[in-house]
Structure formats: structure tokens, C-alpha cells
Design an enzyme around this catalytic site. Structure first.
Site, PDB file in Angstrom:
ATOM      1  N   ASN A 208      -3.816  -5.191   3.672  1.00 11.15           N
ATOM      2  CA  ASN A 208      -4.411  -5.403   2.348  1.00 11.15           C
ATOM      3  C   ASN A 208      -4.316  -6.893   2.002  1.00 11.15           C
ATOM      4  OD1 ASN A 208      -5.085  -5.540  -0.340  1.00 11.15           O
ATOM      5  ND2 ASN A 208      -3.849  -3.773  -0.950  1.00 11.15           N
TER       6      ASN A 208
ATOM      7  N   HIS B  62     -12.701  -2.270  -0.490  1.00 12.99           N
ATOM      8  CA  HIS B  62     -11.410  -2.967  -0.504  1.00 12.99           C
ATOM      9  C   HIS B  62     -10.522  -2.306   0.548  1.00 12.99           C
ATOM     10  CE1 HIS B  62      -7.701  -4.723  -1.524  1.00 12.99           C
ATOM     11  NE2 HIS B  62      -7.211  -3.686  -2.183  1.00 12.99           N
TER      12      HIS B  62
ATOM     13  N   CYS C  71      -6.821  -7.222  -6.669  1.00 10.61           N
ATOM     14  CA  CYS C  71      -7.645  -6.826  -5.518  1.00 10.61           C
ATOM     15  C   CYS C  71      -9.130  -6.706  -5.866  1.00 10.61           C
ATOM     16  CB  CYS C  71      -7.144  -5.503  -4.943  1.00 10.61           C
ATOM     17  SG  CYS C  71      -5.425  -5.570  -4.420  1.00 10.61           S
TER      18      CYS C  71
HETATM   19  N1  ACO Z   1       8.370   3.040   6.569  1.00 11.15           N
HETATM   20  C1  ACO Z   1       8.954   4.230   6.714  1.00 11.15           C
HETATM   21  N2  ACO Z   1       9.165   5.084   5.697  1.00 11.15           N
HETATM   22  C2  ACO Z   1       8.736   4.711   4.490  1.00 11.15           C
HETATM   23  C3  ACO Z   1       8.115   3.476   4.251  1.00 11.15           C
HETATM   24  C4  ACO Z   1       7.941   2.627   5.362  1.00 11.15           C
HETATM   25  N3  ACO Z   1       7.353   1.419   5.250  1.00 11.15           N
HETATM   26  N4  ACO Z   1       7.801   3.383   2.957  1.00 11.15           N
HETATM   27  C5  ACO Z   1       8.203   4.529   2.371  1.00 11.15           C
HETATM   28  N5  ACO Z   1       8.778   5.325   3.301  1.00 11.15           N
HETATM   29  C6  ACO Z   1       9.344   6.646   3.116  1.00 11.15           C
HETATM   30  C7  ACO Z   1       9.784   6.906   1.705  1.00 11.15           C
HETATM   31  O1  ACO Z   1      11.064   6.383   1.477  1.00 11.15           O
HETATM   32  C8  ACO Z   1       9.731   8.411   1.644  1.00 11.15           C
HETATM   33  O2  ACO Z   1      10.899   8.907   2.239  1.00 11.15           O
HETATM   34  P1  ACO Z   1      11.641  10.211   1.622  1.00 11.15           P
HETATM   35  O3  ACO Z   1      10.631  11.312   1.751  1.00 11.15           O
HETATM   36  O4  ACO Z   1      12.836  10.355   2.497  1.00 11.15           O
HETATM   37  O5  ACO Z   1      11.941   9.856   0.200  1.00 11.15           O
HETATM   38  C9  ACO Z   1       8.577   8.776   2.542  1.00 11.15           C
HETATM   39  O6  ACO Z   1       8.326   7.617   3.360  1.00 11.15           O
HETATM   40  C10 ACO Z   1       7.318   9.128   1.789  1.00 11.15           C
HETATM   41  O7  ACO Z   1       7.092   8.147   0.785  1.00 11.15           O
HETATM   42  P2  ACO Z   1       5.839   8.219  -0.157  1.00 11.15           P
HETATM   43  O8  ACO Z   1       5.855   7.023  -1.059  1.00 11.15           O
HETATM   44  O9  ACO Z   1       5.765   9.559  -0.782  1.00 11.15           O
HETATM   45  O10 ACO Z   1       4.681   8.088   0.921  1.00 11.15           O
HETATM   46  P3  ACO Z   1       3.139   8.198   0.739  1.00 11.15           P
HETATM   47  O11 ACO Z   1       2.603   9.210   1.660  1.00 11.15           O
HETATM   48  O12 ACO Z   1       2.738   8.269  -0.715  1.00 11.15           O
HETATM   49  O13 ACO Z   1       2.642   6.794   1.286  1.00 11.15           O
HETATM   50  C11 ACO Z   1       1.874   4.663   0.498  1.00 11.15           C
HETATM   51  C12 ACO Z   1       3.062   5.589   0.645  1.00 11.15           C
HETATM   52  C13 ACO Z   1       1.356   4.300   1.876  1.00 11.15           C
HETATM   53  C14 ACO Z   1       2.334   3.406  -0.221  1.00 11.15           C
HETATM   54  C15 ACO Z   1       0.764   5.382  -0.294  1.00 11.15           C
HETATM   55  O14 ACO Z   1       1.276   5.942  -1.462  1.00 11.15           O
HETATM   56  C16 ACO Z   1      -0.352   4.461  -0.630  1.00 11.15           C
HETATM   57  O15 ACO Z   1      -1.041   3.990   0.242  1.00 11.15           O
HETATM   58  N6  ACO Z   1      -0.584   4.209  -1.914  1.00 11.15           N
HETATM   59  C17 ACO Z   1      -1.615   3.293  -2.319  1.00 11.15           C
HETATM   60  C18 ACO Z   1      -0.975   2.003  -2.491  1.00 11.15           C
HETATM   61  C19 ACO Z   1      -1.816   0.838  -2.125  1.00 11.15           C
HETATM   62  O16 ACO Z   1      -2.644   0.853  -1.247  1.00 11.15           O
HETATM   63  N7  ACO Z   1      -1.547  -0.233  -2.819  1.00 11.15           N
HETATM   64  C20 ACO Z   1      -2.153  -1.472  -2.540  1.00 11.15           C
HETATM   65  C21 ACO Z   1      -2.452  -2.202  -3.781  1.00 11.15           C
HETATM   66  S1  ACO Z   1      -3.533  -1.297  -4.780  1.00 11.15           S
HETATM   67  C22 ACO Z   1      -4.925  -1.291  -4.046  1.00 11.15           C
HETATM   68  O17 ACO Z   1      -5.196  -2.193  -3.333  1.00 11.15           O
HETATM   69  C23 ACO Z   1      -5.822  -0.158  -4.279  1.00 11.15           C
END
Ligand code: ACO
Length: 318
Positions: free
Chosen positions: A275, A245, A112
């Protein structure tokens, strides 16, 4: 000799997929995706649409905005993680499709952060006198690296391309002022593809520890922005627009808050594009140039972070 952006362009696949459409196939919901990420839709490449075709369309739009033709180009860099082929580089395919001269053409792989890396390399090459009119492109078809069974990653990404024409310029009040690039290979297990040419002989699929990535992203991006602004002898209040980004609205909000900046100075397109990895910064830049928010003379701060981890920032007077 400095380097100035003289034109921007972008390209998106024809097919737009909303969160609601994804929720018909995957155990997710529009509400969850919007609340956690700010993403409302993404574009997904279809048959005949590849990283190189999207890159070429974005490049043509940037050349036209700059009032240049392919014949003027003396350097092509494509930042991508999703090249059409393992080799040759996508940049050479773009060169052929554009009918550009036999100038240097190569890809940069910093996931990215790729576009910020590519911009920094081109700025250095222009500064060294080895190029005068460069085409810098971020282009991706990241949806082809997704595991559609993994709802924690597949809802986050989209495809697209953005490009800039970067030209030599001897007016020190304009152009790229400072860049900073970083990488920390020890963090690779946080965000990676679980395959590759030399290991599995497959591309693999994206794997990510979302919460860890989120935490590192906010810390690293706020720090690199602070550093690059200090390098230029400026203050955060001198920035007219942050072009971040577009990974996640919450990452962007938390990062700019650390700098004391408000949302009205941030270009946000993650709702429309999701993204798009290396394409996300130039795509957002082109959108904001074309809708009139970014004006000539504005001070821009570009930033990105991705797998590796890699991260970086670039400060420029547009
Ligand atoms: N739909 C519904 N529920 C979901 C989904 C989905 N797509 N994905 C995960 N869940 C559920 C999980 O299973 C979990 O359920 P549980 O509590 O029953 O176990 C719950 O949602 C919470 O999951 P978390 O992973 O704790 O959710 P979080 O609030 O951390 O959000 C996310 C996840 C959006 C991926 C976040 O961590 C994030 O944005 N991280 C950054 C990742 C990113 O942007 N990466 C891109 C590449 S790197 C970059 O570009 C910087």
C-alpha cells in the site's frame, strides 16, 4: 474544456523488501501476509530518497511520456501524507527540482484517496480555464510513518510515486468523464496517525482498526464506483479496467465482485508495491500503461479510500 491524461510515469525506491526479509525482524510470515493481503514485497525509501525526489522522478517520466517538458507545466499538485517538510508543500520542491515555471503548486492531503482528489481538482481547474497542462502526482514515503513494532500495520505499506500529465482537451469522447469525492470525519479513529504538528509536535505513527477499515472500504468503494458509473450514464460492463487503490487484494476482489466485474479487468500491483497510499493508483496506472494492458481509448475507473475516511472515484476515457 475537458481534461485528458497525455502521459504517465512512476518511481520506486532502490530497495525492495520481501515478506521473508520482514519476517526475520517481525513476528510475521510470508504466508500470513500473502493470504490476508496479497502483498509479497514493498519498496522502502533509503537515504537521499524522499517523497519529493520520488515525485520528481515520476513526474519526469510522465512528462517524457506526454512529450512535454517542465516549461509546459502550469499547475502542479502533489497528493501526499508524507511530505518532506511540514512546509513548504512538496509540490513546490518538485517545481524547483524540475525547473518548472512559477505556476501554482500545492499539496493535497486526503491520505490514500489523495490522487483521486488531486485529479478531480485539476480537472475542475482545467474546466474553468485556469490551467492547461497540469502535473498530478501521488507520492509517499509512508514507511517513515510506521511503527515497526506493530505487525498489524507495518507489513502493509510501501513507498513510491506515480504521476500523470493532465491536459486541456476539447474532444468530449476522451478524458475525465465523471468524478465523485467523499469524506466522513467521524470515522477518523479507525485509521489515523497518533501525532501531528499542532498536537504532539511529532509526526505520530499509523494506527488502524483493520477489520473496520476493511468493511468500510468494500462498502464505500463499491458504492462510489456504482455512483460514478451511473453519473456517466454507463454500466459496469462498459469499464475496460478498474485501477483501484492497492491496499489489499481481498478489498479489491470484494469490491469489484459487488459490481459484477471479474479479476481480468482489474489492475493489481499490491503484490509488488504493497500500500503506497496516494501513490498507489497512479503507480498501478503507469505499470499497466507501460506493460500494454491499458490502451488508448480504454474506459478506466480509478478508485481509492483512506484515512479520514476519505474516498472517491474517477471515470475516464484514456
Ligand atoms: N503477521 C502475523 N499475524 C498477524 C499479523 C502479521 N503481520 N498481523 C496480525 N496478526 C494476527 C493477529 O494478532 C490476530 O491474531 P489472534 O487471532 O491470535 O488475535 C490474527 O492475525 C488475525 O488478526 P485480524 O486483525 O483479525 O486479521 P484480519 O484477517 O482482519 O487481517 C488486515 C488484518 C490484513 C489488516 C485486514 O484487516 C485488512 O486488510 N484491513 C484493511 C486495512 C488496510 O488495508 N488498511 C490500509 C489503509 S486503508 C486503505 O488503504 C483502504
Amino acid at each position: 474544456m475537458g481534461a485528458i491524461i497525455t502521459g504517465t510515469g512512476s518511481a520506486l525506491p532502490a530497495r525492495c523488501v520481501t515478506n521473508a526479509e520482514l519476517a526475520e525482524r517481525i513476528d510475521t510470515s510470508d504466508e500470513w501476509i500473502v493470504e490476508r493481503t496479497g502483498i509479497r514485497q514493498r519498496y522502502i525509501a533509503g537515504q537521499g530518497e524522499t517523497t519529493a525526489t520520488l515525485a520528481t522522478e515520476a513526474a519526469r517520466n510522465a512528462l517524457s511520456a506526454a512529450g512535454r517538458t517542465a516549461a509546459d507545466i502550469d499547475l502542479i499538485i502533489v497528493a501526499t501524507t508524507s511530505a518532506d517538510n511540514s512546509f513548504p508543500a512538496s509540490a513546490t520542491k518538485v517545481q524547483a527540482l524540475l525547473g518548472a515555471p512559477t505556476c501554482a503548486a500545492f499539496d493535497v492531503q486526503a491520505v490514500c484517496s489523495g490522487f483521486v482528489y488531486a485529479l478531480s481538482i485539476a480537472d475542475a481547474m482545467i474546466g474553468a480555464g485556469s490551467a492547461r497542462c497540469a502535473l498530478i502526482i501521488g507520492a509517499e514515503t509512508m514507511t517513515r510513518l510506521l511503527d515497526w513494532e506493530d505487525r498489524t500495520t507495518c507489513v502493509l505499506f510501501g513507498d513510491g510515486a506515480g504521476a500523470v500529465v493532465l491536459e486541456a482537451n476539447d474532444d468530449p469522447s476522451r478524458g475525465i468523464i465523471a468524478t465523485r469525492l467523499h469524506a466522513d470525519g467521524c470515522q477518523a479513529p479507525m485509521l489515523y496517525a497518533d501525532g501531528g504538528i499542532s498536537t504532539t509536535q511529532t509526526t505520530g505513527m499509523i494506527r488502524m482498526a483493520g477489520r473496520e477499515v476493511f468493511r468500510h472500504a468494500v462498502t464505500n468503494l463499491a458504492q462510489v464506483l456504482t455512483d460514478v458509473i451511473a453519473d456517466a450514464g454507463l454500466a459496469a460492463s462498459d469499464i475496460d479496467w478498474v485501477v483501484p487503490h492497492q491496499a489489499n487484494k481481498r478489498i479489491i476482489d470484494a469490491t469489484v465482485k459487488k459490481l459484477g466485474l471479474t479479476a481480468d479487468r482489474v489492475i493489481m500491483t499490491v503484490d509488488r508495491h504493497a500500500n503506497t497510499s496516494a501513490a498507489s493508483v497512479p503507480l498501478a496506472l503507469d505499470c499497466a500503461v507501460r506493460d500494454g494492458r491499458i490502451q488508448r481509448g480504454d474506459m478506466l475507473a480509478l478508485e481509492a479510500m483512506g484515512g479520514g475516511f476519505t474516498w472517491g472515484a474517477c471515470l475516464l476515457r484514456y
